[in-house]
Write a protein that holds these residues in place. Structure first.
Motif, mmCIF file in Angstrom:
data_model
loop_
_atom_site.group_PDB
_atom_site.id
_atom_site.type_symbol
_atom_site.label_atom_id
_atom_site.label_comp_id
_atom_site.label_asym_id
_atom_site.label_seq_id
_atom_site.Cartn_x
_atom_site.Cartn_y
_atom_site.Cartn_z
ATOM 1 N N CYS A 121 19.581 -23.060 10.960
ATOM 2 C CA CYS A 121 19.479 -22.203 12.243
ATOM 3 C C CYS A 121 19.510 -20.973 11.759
ATOM 4 O O CYS A 121 19.824 -20.616 10.749
ATOM 5 C CB CYS A 121 20.900 -22.949 13.066
ATOM 6 N N ALA A 122 19.119 -20.048 12.740
ATOM 7 C CA ALA A 122 18.924 -18.751 12.452
ATOM 8 C C ALA A 122 19.150 -17.791 13.698
ATOM 9 O O ALA A 122 18.797 -18.120 14.665
ATOM 10 C CB ALA A 122 17.452 -18.461 11.759
ATOM 11 N N VAL A 123 19.694 -16.579 13.425
ATOM 12 C CA VAL A 123 20.230 -15.836 14.327
ATOM 13 C C VAL A 123 19.864 -14.398 13.972
ATOM 14 O O VAL A 123 19.999 -13.962 12.764
ATOM 15 C CB VAL A 123 21.770 -15.980 14.647
ATOM 16 N N VAL A 124 19.666 -13.457 14.986
ATOM 17 C CA VAL A 124 19.498 -12.173 14.781
ATOM 18 C C VAL A 124 20.723 -11.258 15.236
ATOM 19 O O VAL A 124 21.310 -11.547 16.327
ATOM 20 C CB VAL A 124 18.307 -11.551 15.658
ATOM 21 N N ILE A 125 21.278 -10.491 14.184
ATOM 22 C CA ILE A 125 22.347 -9.632 14.427
ATOM 23 C C ILE A 125 22.157 -8.240 13.697
ATOM 24 O O ILE A 125 21.681 -8.033 12.678
ATOM 25 C CB ILE A 125 23.842 -10.226 13.697
ATOM 26 N N ASP A 126 22.239 -7.276 14.545
ATOM 27 C CA ASP A 126 22.061 -5.897 14.157
ATOM 28 C C ASP A 126 20.694 -5.757 13.612
ATOM 29 O O ASP A 126 20.390 -5.143 12.616
ATOM 30 C CB ASP A 126 23.099 -5.329 13.139
#
Length: 310
Positions: A121-126
């Motif tokens: 799973c992959a997420v965008v933060i900052d």
């Protein structure tokens, strides 16, 4: 007129309607086709490869061809990384047809194209992409749901494609715009299952759509975290992974890794894994295995992800 969808940076034209995917931008050249048509049960010049870890009587390998029979669902044939033929069984449920098409069949097509799909799973933060891998049941989708419900853009819940770029970065190409969640996780997050699609017709796993908060464009990958279960009473912690260990981590969590030698390019795969491991930071995230402490573990990992120089 076939439907056209966007997935892993590819444009896919499909005879089957695939509501799990996002429509492709207009005018994009087609990279692969999904065709509904009958075809033979036997591959011409079928190869029985003794090194295959995926030996099964309903699986056949040929030169540039992979074929799989799923009893009561369909026969799938993947050819040259450019097309998937689907011959449905009588009475097969559409949701089951799509599950195997968008699972193993698409995975084979990616390997035939010499791409590197990761089970993450992959997420965008900052503005940075962080991916999470782990064994089945490690909690990737539960973590993905937490990120989604906190408003962070998701790029993948299940599979994403990574590609080493000439400038030394690793580009992450988004996967499916949904999160697959078991019923107990839905209950934990107080999500109503009634409007959700099932993953397969007889499983208590459901698709939570991400169409309104899903990143479609490729972005550079900064970190890979390996999820591990900790004791329910333990504290969450993060440990760095050495570069040699990171290569093994990327190899281990390649999607459909058991098929690479039979349908892909094993040497190219190893080289890509090594380049990815050298270009990103890798960590182990050990968290208490207790849904009641999910918020605590979530806050801990978000804090770690926001520190840019670790």
């Amino acid at each position: 007129m076939p439907h056209q969808y966007h997935l892993f940076g590819l444009t896919i034209a499909s005879d089957l309607e695939l509501p799990e995917l996002l429509p492709a931008p207009s005018g994009c050249p087609v990279d692969a086709h999904v065709l509904l048509e009958p075809f033979s049960k036997q591959i011409d010049e079928s190869l029985r490869l003794t090194h295959s870890a995926f030996s099964h009587p309903n699986i056949q390998f040929g030169r540039g061809v992979f074929q799989m029979d799923v009893d009561g669902v369909a026969r799938y044939r993947v050819e040259g990384g450019s097309r998937i033929l689907v011959s449905p069984s009588v009475g097969a449920a559409d949701i089951d047809l799509r599950a195997f098409l968008l699972g193993t069949a698409i995975g084979v097509l990616l390997h035939q194209r010499r791409l590197l799909p990761l089970h993450v799973c992959a997420v965008v933060i900052d503005g940075r992409v962080h991916a999470f891998c782990g064994q089945s049941g490690a909690g990737k989708s539960t973590l993905a749901a937490a990120f989604h419900l906190h408003g962070y853009p998701m790029l993948s819940d299940d599979v994403g494609v990574v590609a080493p770029a000439p400038d030394g970065r690793v580009m992450f190409y988004p996967g499916f715009p949904r999160i697959k969640l078991w019923r107990d996780t839905l209950n934990h997050f107080v999500i109503d299952e009634e409007p959700l699609l099932r993953d397969v017709s007889r499983a208590d796993k459901f698709h939570l759509p991400l169409h309104g908060s899903f990143g479609c464009e490729p972005m550079p990958l900064a970190r890979l975290y390996a999820l591990e279960r900790g004791d329910p009473c333990s504290e969450p912690k993060v440990e760095p992974v050495s570069k040699p260990q990171a290569v093994g981590l990327v190899i281990e969590h390649t999607y459909r890794m058991e098929l690479v030698r039979d349908v892909g390019d094993a040497k190219n795969h190893l080289q890509q894994c090594a380049r990815v491991a050298q270009s990103i930071r890798c960590f182990r995230f050990i968290r208490p295995w207790d849904l009641g402490r999910e918020d605590e573990a979530f806050d801990f990992i978000v804090s770690h992800m926001k520190v840019k120089d670790v």
